[in-house]
Design a protein around this motif. Structure first.
Motif, PDB file in Angstrom:
ATOM      1  N   GLU A 113      13.241  15.515  -7.600  1.00  0.00           N
ATOM      2  CA  GLU A 113      13.736  14.426  -8.420  1.00  0.00           C
ATOM      3  C   GLU A 113      12.945  14.444  -9.877  1.00  0.00           C
ATOM      4  O   GLU A 113      13.711  14.380 -10.943  1.00  0.00           O
ATOM      5  CB  GLU A 113      13.364  13.030  -7.968  1.00  0.00           C
ATOM      6  N   VAL A 114      11.583  14.882 -10.075  1.00  0.00           N
ATOM      7  CA  VAL A 114      11.078  15.074 -11.201  1.00  0.00           C
ATOM      8  C   VAL A 114      11.133  16.144 -12.009  1.00  0.00           C
ATOM      9  O   VAL A 114      11.459  15.834 -13.209  1.00  0.00           O
ATOM     10  CB  VAL A 114       9.179  14.916 -10.836  1.00  0.00           C
ATOM     11  N   VAL A 115      11.393  17.246 -11.311  1.00  0.00           N
ATOM     12  CA  VAL A 115      11.892  18.496 -12.288  1.00  0.00           C
ATOM     13  C   VAL A 115      13.115  18.190 -12.620  1.00  0.00           C
ATOM     14  O   VAL A 115      13.646  18.610 -13.827  1.00  0.00           O
ATOM     15  CB  VAL A 115      11.763  19.512 -11.211  1.00  0.00           C
ATOM     16  N   GLY A 116      14.078  17.765 -11.779  1.00  0.00           N
ATOM     17  CA  GLY A 116      15.678  17.280 -12.124  1.00  0.00           C
ATOM     18  C   GLY A 116      15.539  16.518 -13.269  1.00  0.00           C
ATOM     19  O   GLY A 116      16.339  16.669 -14.590  1.00  0.00           O
ATOM     20  N   THR A 135       0.961  -1.148  -0.209  1.00  0.00           N
ATOM     21  CA  THR A 135       0.181  -0.029  -0.121  1.00  0.00           C
ATOM     22  C   THR A 135       0.864   1.209  -0.113  1.00  0.00           C
ATOM     23  O   THR A 135       0.659   2.290  -0.897  1.00  0.00           O
ATOM     24  CB  THR A 135      -0.789  -0.040   1.176  1.00  0.00           C
ATOM     25  N   ALA A 136       2.229   1.201   0.714  1.00  0.00           N
ATOM     26  CA  ALA A 136       2.691   2.306   0.847  1.00  0.00           C
ATOM     27  C   ALA A 136       3.572   2.728  -0.380  1.00  0.00           C
ATOM     28  O   ALA A 136       3.515   3.895  -0.756  1.00  0.00           O
ATOM     29  CB  ALA A 136       3.707   2.197   1.920  1.00  0.00           C
ATOM     30  N   VAL A 137       4.194   1.687  -1.040  1.00  0.00           N
ATOM     31  CA  VAL A 137       4.868   1.969  -2.254  1.00  0.00           C
ATOM     32  C   VAL A 137       3.920   2.229  -3.398  1.00  0.00           C
ATOM     33  O   VAL A 137       4.201   2.847  -4.317  1.00  0.00           O
ATOM     34  CB  VAL A 137       5.742   0.778  -2.846  1.00  0.00           C
ATOM     35  N   SER A 138       2.439   1.780  -3.368  1.00  0.00           N
ATOM     36  CA  SER A 138       1.661   1.931  -4.526  1.00  0.00           C
ATOM     37  C   SER A 138       1.389   3.260  -4.717  1.00  0.00           C
ATOM     38  O   SER A 138       0.665   3.973  -5.700  1.00  0.00           O
ATOM     39  CB  SER A 138       0.506   0.740  -4.402  1.00  0.00           C
ATOM     40  N   ARG A 139       1.470   4.112  -3.295  1.00  0.00           N
ATOM     41  CA  ARG A 139       1.063   5.517  -3.312  1.00  0.00           C
ATOM     42  C   ARG A 139       2.298   6.405  -4.100  1.00  0.00           C
ATOM     43  O   ARG A 139       1.884   7.604  -4.449  1.00  0.00           O
ATOM     44  CB  ARG A 139       1.186   6.122  -1.870  1.00  0.00           C
ATOM     45  N   VAL A 140       3.438   5.606  -4.482  1.00  0.00           N
ATOM     46  CA  VAL A 140       4.699   6.588  -4.921  1.00  0.00           C
ATOM     47  C   VAL A 140       4.672   6.107  -6.555  1.00  0.00           C
ATOM     48  O   VAL A 140       4.858   4.810  -6.590  1.00  0.00           O
ATOM     49  CB  VAL A 140       5.873   6.414  -4.227  1.00  0.00           C
ATOM     50  N   PRO A 141       4.559   6.719  -7.543  1.00  0.00           N
ATOM     51  CA  PRO A 141       4.549   6.264  -8.808  1.00  0.00           C
ATOM     52  C   PRO A 141       5.782   6.005  -9.320  1.00  0.00           C
ATOM     53  O   PRO A 141       7.105   6.701  -8.840  1.00  0.00           O
ATOM     54  CB  PRO A 141       4.047   7.400  -9.822  1.00  0.00           C
ATOM     55  N   ARG A 142       6.293   5.126 -10.218  1.00  0.00           N
ATOM     56  CA  ARG A 142       7.592   5.159 -10.769  1.00  0.00           C
ATOM     57  C   ARG A 142       7.713   6.048 -11.715  1.00  0.00           C
ATOM     58  O   ARG A 142       7.032   6.340 -12.502  1.00  0.00           O
ATOM     59  CB  ARG A 142       7.673   3.652 -11.698  1.00  0.00           C
ATOM     60  N   ILE A 143       9.241   6.803 -11.630  1.00  0.00           N
ATOM     61  CA  ILE A 143       9.358   7.644 -12.553  1.00  0.00           C
ATOM     62  C   ILE A 143      10.075   7.196 -13.816  1.00  0.00           C
ATOM     63  O   ILE A 143      11.167   6.500 -13.676  1.00  0.00           O
ATOM     64  CB  ILE A 143      10.233   8.752 -11.849  1.00  0.00           C
ATOM     65  N   GLN A 144       9.650   7.497 -14.941  1.00  0.00           N
ATOM     66  CA  GLN A 144      10.172   6.910 -16.329  1.00  0.00           C
ATOM     67  C   GLN A 144      10.764   8.308 -16.822  1.00  0.00           C
ATOM     68  O   GLN A 144       9.945   9.033 -17.404  1.00  0.00           O
ATOM     69  CB  GLN A 144       9.337   6.347 -17.183  1.00  0.00           C
ATOM     70  N   VAL A 145      11.990   8.596 -16.605  1.00  0.00           N
ATOM     71  CA  VAL A 145      12.552   9.791 -17.024  1.00  0.00           C
ATOM     72  C   VAL A 145      12.463   9.961 -18.490  1.00  0.00           C
ATOM     73  O   VAL A 145      12.130  10.845 -18.922  1.00  0.00           O
ATOM     74  CB  VAL A 145      14.199   9.557 -16.609  1.00  0.00           C
ATOM     75  N   ASN A 161      17.052  17.779 -16.798  1.00  0.00           N
ATOM     76  CA  ASN A 161      18.092  16.929 -17.490  1.00  0.00           C
ATOM     77  C   ASN A 161      17.756  16.431 -19.000  1.00  0.00           C
ATOM     78  O   ASN A 161      18.662  16.463 -19.899  1.00  0.00           O
ATOM     79  CB  ASN A 161      18.805  15.828 -16.515  1.00  0.00           C
ATOM     80  N   SER A 162      16.525  15.761 -19.151  1.00  0.00           N
ATOM     81  CA  SER A 162      16.388  15.543 -20.473  1.00  0.00           C
ATOM     82  C   SER A 162      16.118  16.527 -21.533  1.00  0.00           C
ATOM     83  O   SER A 162      16.526  16.465 -22.658  1.00  0.00           O
ATOM     84  CB  SER A 162      15.167  14.643 -20.291  1.00  0.00           C
ATOM     85  N   THR A 163      15.596  17.504 -20.956  1.00  0.00           N
ATOM     86  CA  THR A 163      15.511  18.634 -21.859  1.00  0.00           C
ATOM     87  C   THR A 163      16.768  19.466 -22.261  1.00  0.00           C
ATOM     88  O   THR A 163      17.011  19.543 -23.244  1.00  0.00           O
ATOM     89  CB  THR A 163      14.361  19.764 -21.205  1.00  0.00           C
ATOM     90  N   LEU A 164      17.777  19.602 -21.153  1.00  0.00           N
ATOM     91  CA  LEU A 164      18.991  20.196 -21.341  1.00  0.00           C
ATOM     92  C   LEU A 164      20.016  19.469 -22.297  1.00  0.00           C
ATOM     93  O   LEU A 164      20.435  19.674 -23.313  1.00  0.00           O
ATOM     94  CB  LEU A 164      19.712  20.619 -20.155  1.00  0.00           C
ATOM     95  N   LYS A 165      19.635  18.038 -22.194  1.00  0.00           N
ATOM     96  CA  LYS A 165      20.579  16.985 -22.984  1.00  0.00           C
ATOM     97  C   LYS A 165      19.997  17.083 -24.572  1.00  0.00           C
ATOM     98  O   LYS A 165      20.941  17.135 -25.645  1.00  0.00           O
ATOM     99  CB  LYS A 165      20.276  15.566 -22.774  1.00  0.00           C
ATOM    100  N   GLU A 166      18.809  17.304 -24.661  1.00  0.00           N
ATOM    101  CA  GLU A 166      18.039  17.326 -25.981  1.00  0.00           C
ATOM    102  C   GLU A 166      18.455  18.920 -26.717  1.00  0.00           C
ATOM    103  O   GLU A 166      18.785  18.839 -28.010  1.00  0.00           O
ATOM    104  CB  GLU A 166      16.606  17.428 -26.204  1.00  0.00           C
ATOM    105  N   LYS A 167      18.496  19.766 -25.846  1.00  0.00           N
ATOM    106  CA  LYS A 167      19.007  21.184 -26.418  1.00  0.00           C
ATOM    107  C   LYS A 167      20.390  21.385 -26.830  1.00  0.00           C
ATOM    108  O   LYS A 167      20.928  21.735 -27.873  1.00  0.00           O
ATOM    109  CB  LYS A 167      18.731  22.294 -25.306  1.00  0.00           C
ATOM    110  N   GLU A 168      21.429  20.370 -25.972  1.00  0.00           N
ATOM    111  CA  GLU A 168      22.934  20.066 -26.078  1.00  0.00           C
ATOM    112  C   GLU A 168      23.068  19.463 -27.508  1.00  0.00           C
ATOM    113  O   GLU A 168      23.911  19.783 -28.310  1.00  0.00           O
ATOM    114  CB  GLU A 168      23.444  19.781 -25.129  1.00  0.00           C
ATOM    115  N   ALA A 169      22.051  18.574 -27.689  1.00  0.00           N
ATOM    116  CA  ALA A 169      22.398  17.735 -28.926  1.00  0.00           C
ATOM    117  C   ALA A 169      21.890  18.224 -30.114  1.00  0.00           C
ATOM    118  O   ALA A 169      22.000  18.012 -31.413  1.00  0.00           O
ATOM    119  CB  ALA A 169      21.470  16.173 -28.799  1.00  0.00           C
ATOM    120  N   GLY A 170      21.073  19.605 -29.998  1.00  0.00           N
ATOM    121  CA  GLY A 170      20.610  20.218 -31.159  1.00  0.00           C
ATOM    122  C   GLY A 170      19.311  19.780 -31.672  1.00  0.00           C
ATOM    123  O   GLY A 170      18.994  19.975 -32.659  1.00  0.00           O
TER     124      GLY A 170
END
Length: 139
Positions: free
Chosen positions: A118-121, A61-71, A125-134
């Motif tokens: 964690e979510v915002v980070g 029950t406790a862990v089901s309250r926290v979603p898995r984060i797929q970056v 990080n995903s957005t910045l990597k895309e911008k760096e890759a052009g």
């Protein structure tokens, strides 16, 4: 001789650890959220004790309250924000551990604030990597 079916099945201790780690929870987080003691969580994960069905139910029950984060699924598109939203926004350094996170005027506890960071980070990080890759993420 051990049964080959049992050899390939993850143990209860491994299942508990995996559920917890998939959600970026510490053992202390899981103990607090489940209402069980930290020593019990440690004993379960180390295979010293097997949880009773009531304890296992509390853990699930406790862990089901926290979603898995797929970056890889998180994308930001700053260009899509209305200009009025950007102009009236407050500037806050979200990576600062001293930032107080509010939701509708109420401060989030350390656990919830940590998840938000964690979510915002991950998104940034995903957005910045895309911008760096052009790339702009458009296909």
């Amino acid at each position: 001789m051990a049964n080959s079916d049992n050899e390939n099945k993850p143990s209860v201790s491994n299942k508990i650890r995996k559920m917890r780690e998939d959600r970026k929870l510490t053992q202390a987080d899981l103990a607090r959220m489940s209402g069980l003691s930290l020593s019990s969580i440690k004993a379960y994960e180390n295979g010293i004790r097997n949880p009773k069905s009531e304890s296992m139910e509390k853990i699930v029950t406790a862990v089901s309250r926290v979603p898995r984060i797929q970056v890889q699924d998180l994308k930001l598109n700053f260009e899509s924000l209305p200009e009025a939203t950007v102009k009236r926004s407050k500037t806050v350094e979200l990576s600062d551990k001293n930032t107080v996170w509010l939701w509708k005027g109420f401060p989030l506890d350390d656990f919830a604030a940590g998840i938000m960071q964690e979510v915002v980070g991950a998104m940034m990080n995903s957005t910045l990597k895309e911008k760096e890759a052009g790339t702009d993420g458009k296909h």
